[in-house]
Design a protein around this motif. Structure first.
Motif, PDB file in Angstrom:
ATOM      1  N   PRO A 183      88.986  32.466  52.162  1.00 23.21           N
ATOM      2  CA  PRO A 183      89.179  31.337  53.657  1.00 23.21           C
ATOM      3  C   PRO A 183      90.548  31.556  53.941  1.00 23.21           C
ATOM      4  O   PRO A 183      90.696  31.673  55.185  1.00 23.21           O
ATOM      5  CB  PRO A 183      88.699  30.382  53.187  1.00 23.21           C
ATOM      6  N   ASP A 184      91.297  31.591  52.741  1.00 27.61           N
ATOM      7  CA  ASP A 184      93.029  31.877  53.090  1.00 27.61           C
ATOM      8  C   ASP A 184      93.516  33.224  54.328  1.00 27.61           C
ATOM      9  O   ASP A 184      94.061  33.409  54.612  1.00 27.61           O
ATOM     10  CB  ASP A 184      93.631  32.359  51.790  1.00 27.61           C
ATOM     11  N   GLY A 185      92.518  34.191  53.765  1.00 28.18           N
ATOM     12  CA  GLY A 185      92.739  35.436  54.094  1.00 28.18           C
ATOM     13  C   GLY A 185      92.011  35.574  55.502  1.00 28.18           C
ATOM     14  O   GLY A 185      93.174  36.276  56.471  1.00 28.18           O
ATOM     15  N   LEU A 186      91.095  34.734  55.937  1.00 25.12           N
ATOM     16  CA  LEU A 186      90.679  35.244  57.329  1.00 25.12           C
ATOM     17  C   LEU A 186      91.292  33.837  58.276  1.00 25.12           C
ATOM     18  O   LEU A 186      91.810  34.566  59.328  1.00 25.12           O
ATOM     19  CB  LEU A 186      89.198  34.591  57.497  1.00 25.12           C
ATOM     20  N   ALA A 187      91.925  33.452  57.524  1.00 24.88           N
ATOM     21  CA  ALA A 187      92.947  32.491  58.088  1.00 24.88           C
ATOM     22  C   ALA A 187      94.440  33.281  58.164  1.00 24.88           C
ATOM     23  O   ALA A 187      95.145  32.487  59.866  1.00 24.88           O
ATOM     24  CB  ALA A 187      93.339  31.128  57.865  1.00 24.88           C
ATOM     25  N   ARG A 188      94.624  34.339  57.957  1.00 28.54           N
ATOM     26  CA  ARG A 188      95.862  35.036  58.690  1.00 28.54           C
ATOM     27  C   ARG A 188      95.707  35.217  59.537  1.00 28.54           C
ATOM     28  O   ARG A 188      95.007  35.827  59.921  1.00 28.54           O
ATOM     29  CB  ARG A 188      95.649  36.292  57.521  1.00 28.54           C
ATOM     30  N   SER A 189      97.172  34.963  59.904  1.00 25.65           N
ATOM     31  CA  SER A 189      97.571  35.790  61.390  1.00 25.65           C
ATOM     32  C   SER A 189      97.735  36.833  62.003  1.00 25.65           C
ATOM     33  O   SER A 189      98.553  37.795  60.954  1.00 25.65           O
ATOM     34  CB  SER A 189      98.793  34.861  62.191  1.00 25.65           C
ATOM     35  N   ILE A 190      97.118  37.544  62.694  1.00 22.03           N
ATOM     36  CA  ILE A 190      97.391  39.186  63.732  1.00 22.03           C
ATOM     37  C   ILE A 190      98.796  39.153  63.985  1.00 22.03           C
ATOM     38  O   ILE A 190      98.659  38.604  65.476  1.00 22.03           O
ATOM     39  CB  ILE A 190      96.418  39.204  63.415  1.00 22.03           C
ATOM     40  N   ALA A 191      99.348  39.970  63.934  1.00 21.89           N
ATOM     41  CA  ALA A 191     100.534  40.632  64.133  1.00 21.89           C
ATOM     42  C   ALA A 191     100.446  41.521  65.273  1.00 21.89           C
ATOM     43  O   ALA A 191      99.459  42.593  65.167  1.00 21.89           O
ATOM     44  CB  ALA A 191     101.985  40.571  63.538  1.00 21.89           C
ATOM     45  N   ASP A 192     101.975  41.767  65.939  1.00 19.41           N
ATOM     46  CA  ASP A 192     100.978  42.786  67.362  1.00 19.41           C
ATOM     47  C   ASP A 192     101.566  44.251  66.233  1.00 19.41           C
ATOM     48  O   ASP A 192     102.242  44.254  65.084  1.00 19.41           O
ATOM     49  CB  ASP A 192     102.607  43.106  68.183  1.00 19.41           C
ATOM     50  N   THR A 193     100.907  45.226  66.916  1.00 18.43           N
ATOM     51  CA  THR A 193     100.552  46.664  65.946  1.00 18.43           C
ATOM     52  C   THR A 193      99.701  46.310  65.079  1.00 18.43           C
ATOM     53  O   THR A 193     100.050  47.853  64.073  1.00 18.43           O
ATOM     54  CB  THR A 193     101.359  47.178  66.618  1.00 18.43           C
ATOM     55  N   GLU A 194      99.415  45.115  64.251  1.00 20.37           N
ATOM     56  CA  GLU A 194      98.742  45.777  63.012  1.00 20.37           C
ATOM     57  C   GLU A 194      97.744  46.581  63.309  1.00 20.37           C
ATOM     58  O   GLU A 194      96.617  46.278  64.531  1.00 20.37           O
ATOM     59  CB  GLU A 194      99.225  43.927  62.206  1.00 20.37           C
ATOM     60  N   VAL A 195      97.410  46.838  61.969  1.00 20.21           N
ATOM     61  CA  VAL A 195      95.995  47.687  61.678  1.00 20.21           C
ATOM     62  C   VAL A 195      94.752  47.124  60.584  1.00 20.21           C
ATOM     63  O   VAL A 195      95.858  47.824  59.439  1.00 20.21           O
ATOM     64  CB  VAL A 195      95.507  49.189  61.873  1.00 20.21           C
ATOM     65  N   VAL A 196      93.977  46.325  61.230  1.00 18.48           N
ATOM     66  CA  VAL A 196      93.011  46.208  59.988  1.00 18.48           C
ATOM     67  C   VAL A 196      91.993  47.699  59.138  1.00 18.48           C
ATOM     68  O   VAL A 196      91.538  47.837  60.655  1.00 18.48           O
ATOM     69  CB  VAL A 196      92.057  45.170  60.444  1.00 18.48           C
ATOM     70  N   VAL A 251      94.454  42.055  51.430  1.00 21.34           N
ATOM     71  CA  VAL A 251      94.947  40.944  51.914  1.00 21.34           C
ATOM     72  C   VAL A 251      93.006  40.143  51.252  1.00 21.34           C
ATOM     73  O   VAL A 251      92.154  41.210  51.864  1.00 21.34           O
ATOM     74  CB  VAL A 251      94.574  40.322  53.470  1.00 21.34           C
ATOM     75  N   GLY A 252      92.941  39.468  50.918  1.00 23.07           N
ATOM     76  CA  GLY A 252      91.369  39.129  50.599  1.00 23.07           C
ATOM     77  C   GLY A 252      90.509  38.750  51.842  1.00 23.07           C
ATOM     78  O   GLY A 252      91.215  38.423  52.250  1.00 23.07           O
ATOM     79  N   LEU A 253      89.351  38.361  51.970  1.00 21.21           N
ATOM     80  CA  LEU A 253      88.594  37.542  52.018  1.00 21.21           C
ATOM     81  C   LEU A 253      87.959  36.345  52.270  1.00 21.21           C
ATOM     82  O   LEU A 253      87.182  36.045  52.877  1.00 21.21           O
ATOM     83  CB  LEU A 253      87.579  38.534  52.986  1.00 21.21           C
TER      84      LEU A 253
END
Length: 892
Positions: free
Chosen positions: A389-402, A385-387
């Motif tokens: 505006p579109d990437g930063l607005a991506r929602s985070i789901a349960d158990t995801e690891v950034v 995922v790019g950093l």
């Protein structure tokens, strides 16, 4: 058989109890003579003149090249430090270079064990259930293990709000303490606590109702109460100790239930008082219920991340704090300032996740991140995922690891040099850079560098093949190691001063890790024998100094040097020994008397033998204790050195023990016990086969008892006593006056006045040794023998250690034999007797065997029947009638 067994047991017991040793009276003295071949042995040693000195330098060595400078130990240490610099704590180790364009494996050029990484702590210690799940993901392979955020900060105990100003709107109640100060026309100070009725009691005023009022109104109420009695005064009211209130903390906390906190305590105060929130509880959805007020939901993250506690309400009495179970989470790891596992709320985006992680660090790869998550509930997937505006607005789901990656630390246009150089490190690569240039950049090789072999590890473009097994299996590699001579490279030799390529690794080893260090050793009469490094011009006197110098027992006229020589005919190394005068070598260091050492030499410094005999005398002597004598000292010398015997001493009962004799006695007793055990086991088999069941059982019990006695005998240690006739008039000049040995002990007891009776008598005990006291007297005085007592095997152990029995051939014991003080009479147990029926059974058993043999032999010869029943019956009848005849007649 049983009678002989009992006699042997009694003999063993007597031998162990007396501890005696029979002295040899053999007249043949041939064993004392030294064999002729031993007396004729002579050795012709090689002298120091035959020692090869071809390696000796032509002239004297400079002081700087000498390993040891003669003088005081302090001077010697200083000289050693000047010549040999201190060794590093750890040799530099060539580091493996990781990356696509650099070699992944580098040969350990410094030898095995040169360096070893420290063991990392166990990351799985004390992990919560959620932390273990995140550690098991693919992203969890990146160290360190992630921890859940915020929980440790709520486990530090209750945080009281007892200091500082009290808010004006604070409602006072029972339990609060007030401080009241009055000044003006009169002065007074009081500390009063609001009672259960909501009042305080003041002198000259009485009860004043204050409960339920805000803190700002207290001064007005108290001033009004005093105004009824006084004029011209002023009142100041402060808050002392705050009251305690009870609240309920339930849900996912360590100690759910009722807790007491300060009246100004908040929800965080209650959580800490309950031991903190467990890692299964939610920190962002804590519910607070207070009487008469709407329910609140607080997010502790706001306080933990910003320190703003304005949203955390004061609880008050009767409040309830509920911590629900955590629902959804995500993790942030990699190049962020605060990696961890965070609780997820609806609407959290990648920007929120990075913000909770403290933001990306300066080492982060700021172009894009990776997010690992669960796909369709079946597998974990990774997405880039790019950093923007579109990437930063991506929602985070349960158990995801950034996962925030780090910038690439691989430097393409560099070379590295490690090992024995002045300044190891990484340098910029430029076209035409040669190995001599890099060595100069690194301040040149150290004095310990092995410059003849310097290694260049290089990644080549075309892979080469390496054979792995003898069957021809091969593998490809892109790494090559080049070996150059650094001395020639520094002199400009183009064959060795090679041009370096990017990512080359230059390793300069130390001489110690490159070549075998020459050594010499010293043993014998020196203070610190061992192995030492051979340095240029090292001589015998230097080696003695390195070994801590000589011990006092050294033999100066002769030392030995062992040196290896090559035997061309046998193609092997042989040791030769050279003798020289050690005293002259030490008196004239550096001369021809002081040999120069070669690799592998061993110096043997002879030590003089210390001839001494350490013995001990005990008992009734004037000066008992331990004494040291020279060679050939005798027993009488020991008695004389101890000042002679005291008047109450009894030399007849003196005991002389010797260590070597005790060891021999113990060995022989154990051998005899084992041999006796085997004989008795064999006898038991015969008894069981031929005797009655009762006799077989009795024999088995007797065998067990015999084994117990033998085990006890084998475990005991003999005392090594030698029976000596100290009362002989010619004892000093006789053969009994033995030469002393190390460990000898002479014990001279006090005069005794009793004799003792032990064993199978009615009243064992001791009796005064009157004149003419005999064996029969003491047996009679003790009540006589019991039914089990054996009067045929009675024996006496004399105080001198001698044993007398009735069965002795010379000087046998008699019942009228006189007893002397210190004697012991022993009455053993009577052995078991075999019955007449058992003896007949023995005869039947033997006859049966002979009958069967005869019948078989006759039938085989005549071809008759092999039925032997009638023959056996006839034989038994004849035996019982006493008319049995031999079945095998001569000639039949």
């Amino acid at each position: 058989m049983l009678r002989s067994r009992t006699a042997l047991t009694v003999t063993l017991a007597a031998l162990l109890g007396a501890g005696c040793t029979v002295m040899s009276t053999e007249s043949d003295e041939a064993w004392r003579k030294v064999p002729g071949w031993l007396a004729e042995l002579r050795e012709v040693p090689e002298t120091i003149a035959q020692l090869d000195t071809a390696n000796e330098p032509a002239g004297p060595l400079p002081v700087a090249e000498r390993f040891v400078v003669r003088g005081t130990p302090q001077d010697m240490t200083a000289a050693l430090r000047e010549v040999v610099p201190p060794r590093r704590q750890q040799e530099p180790q060539p580091r493996p270079v990781n990356g696509d364009n650099r070699p992944s494996v580098v040969v350990n050029l410094n030898g095995p064990g040169a360096s070893e990484s420290a063991a990392a702590p166990d990351p799985g210690a004390a992990l919560s259930r959620l932390e273990k799940l995140y550690a098991s993901t693919r992203a969890g392979a990146i160290a360190p293990v992630l921890r859940q955020f915020g929980y440790d900060q709520l486990r530090r105990g209750e945080s009281e709000v007892e200091s500082g100003p009290v808010p004006d709107d604070y409602i006072v109640g029972p339990g609060d303490e007030l401080t009241i100060a009055i000044s003006g026309s009169f002065t007074a100070s009081h500390r009063a606590e609001i009672d259960r009725d909501g009042r305080i009691r003041l002198p000259d005023v009485g009860a004043v109702a204050l409960a339920g009022r805000p803190f700002r109104e207290l001064e007005t109420v108290i001033r009004a109460a005093y105004a009824q009695q006084r004029r011209g005064f002023d009142v100041s009211v402060g808050m002392g100790r705050l009251r305690r209130v009870a609240v309920q903390v339930i849900g996912n906390v360590e100690r759910p239930g009722a807790v007491e906190i300060s009246a100004l305590g908040t929800a965080l105060t209650a959580l800490r008082a309950a031991g903190g929130v467990t890692k299964d509880g939610a920190l962002r959805r804590i519910q607070v219920r207070r009487p008469g007020q709407p329910e609140l939901e607080i997010d502790v993250y706001d306080f933990l991340l910003s320190g703003d506690g304005s949203a955390i309400p004061v609880l008050g009495a009767g409040a309830v704090v509920f911590v629900p179970t955590v629902e959804t989470t995500f993790a942030v790891r990699g190049a962020v300032l605060r990696p961890g596992i965070y609780e997820r709320r609806v609407g959290d985006t990648l920007a929120t996740a990075l913000q909770l992680g403290g933001g990306i660090s300066g080492f982060a790869f700021a172009d894009r991140v990776q997010i690992e998550g669960t796909h369709d509930g079946r597998r974990r997937t990774m997405a880039d995922v790019g950093l923007g505006p579109d990437g930063l607005a991506r929602s985070i789901a349960d158990t995801e690891v950034v996962i925030v990656g780090e910038v690439d630390d691989r430097q393409g246009s560099v070379v590295e040099i490690v090992g024995e150089v002045g300044r190891p490190g990484t340098f910029e690569h430029k076209p035409g850079l040669r190995i001599s240039d890099v060595v100069r950049f690194a301040d040149g090789p150290t004095i310990l560098a092995h410059t003849q072999q310097v290694f260049v590890s290089r990644v080549v473009a075309a892979p080469g093949s390496v054979q792995l097994t003898h069957s021809g299996r091969r593998a490809e590699t892109t790494r090559r190691v080049l070996v150059v001579d650094l001395d020639k490279a520094l002199q400009g030799d183009a064959d060795h001063d090679i041009e370096l390529a990017p990512l080359d690794l230059v390793t300069v080893r130390s001489r110690q890790n490159a070549v075998e260090v020459p050594t010499v050793s010293v043993i014998g009469a020196v203070r610190a024998a061992g192995i030492f490094e051979l340095t240029a011009g090292l001589r015998v006197s230097d080696l003695v100094a390195l070994a801590g110098n000589l011990r006092p027992e050294v033999y100066y006229p002769e030392a030995e040097l062992i040196r290896w020589h090559f035997d061309a005919a046998g193609r092997q190394l042989q040791a030769r020994r050279y003798r020289f005068h050690l005293g002259r070598a030490l008196d004239a260091p550096g001369s021809h008397e002081d040999p120069i050492l070669e690799n592998g030499d061993r110096l043997v410094v002879r030590a003089l033998r210390k001839v001494k005999v350490e013995v001990e005398i005990r008992g009734e002597v004037r000066f008992p204790g331990k004494y040291v004598f020279g060679r050939d000292a005798k027993i009488t010398d020991l008695i004389a050195a101890a000042g002679g015997a005291m008047p109450e001493a009894d030399l007849r009962l003196a005991r002389f023990s010797r260590r070597s004799v005790a060891e021999l006695q113990t060995k022989r007793l154990r051998h005899l016990a084992e041999r006796t055990r085997r004989v008795h086991e064999s006898a038991l088999e015969t008894m069981v086969q031929t005797g009655t069941p009762a006799e077989g059982l009795a024999a088995k019990i007797a065998l067990e008892n015999t084994k117990e006695v033998l085990d006890r005998i084998s475990r005991q240690e003999a005392d090594g006593r030698i029976v000596l006739p100290f009362l002989r008039h010619d004892f000093p000049a006789s053969a009994y006056n033995l030469a002393l040995e190390n460990g000898d002990v002479l014990t001279i007891p006090r005069r005794q006045h009793t004799v003792t009776v032990l064993g199978h008598v009615f009243n064992p005990g001791s009796f005064v040794a009157a004149d003419e006291l005999t064996v029969a007297d003491v047996v009679d005085w003790s009540g006589g023998l019991t039914e089990a007592g054996d009067d045929q095997r009675l024996y006496v152990i004399r105080g001198t250690g001698r044993v007398q029995s009735l069965a002795q051939a010379s000087d046998p014991l008699r019942m009228r034999t006189r007893l002397l003080p210190g004697d012991v009479v022993l009455v053993p147990r009577r052995p078991l007797e075999r019955t007449l029926g058992a003896r007949i059974a023995d005869l039947i058993h033997v006859t049966r065997q002979l009958s069967e043999i005869g019948v078989l032999a006759n039938n085989i010869a005549t071809g008759g029947s092999l039925d032997v029943t009638a023959v056996i019956q006839h034989t038994v009848r004849d035996v019982l009638q006493g008319s049995a005849q031999p079945l095998l007649q001569p000639g039949r």
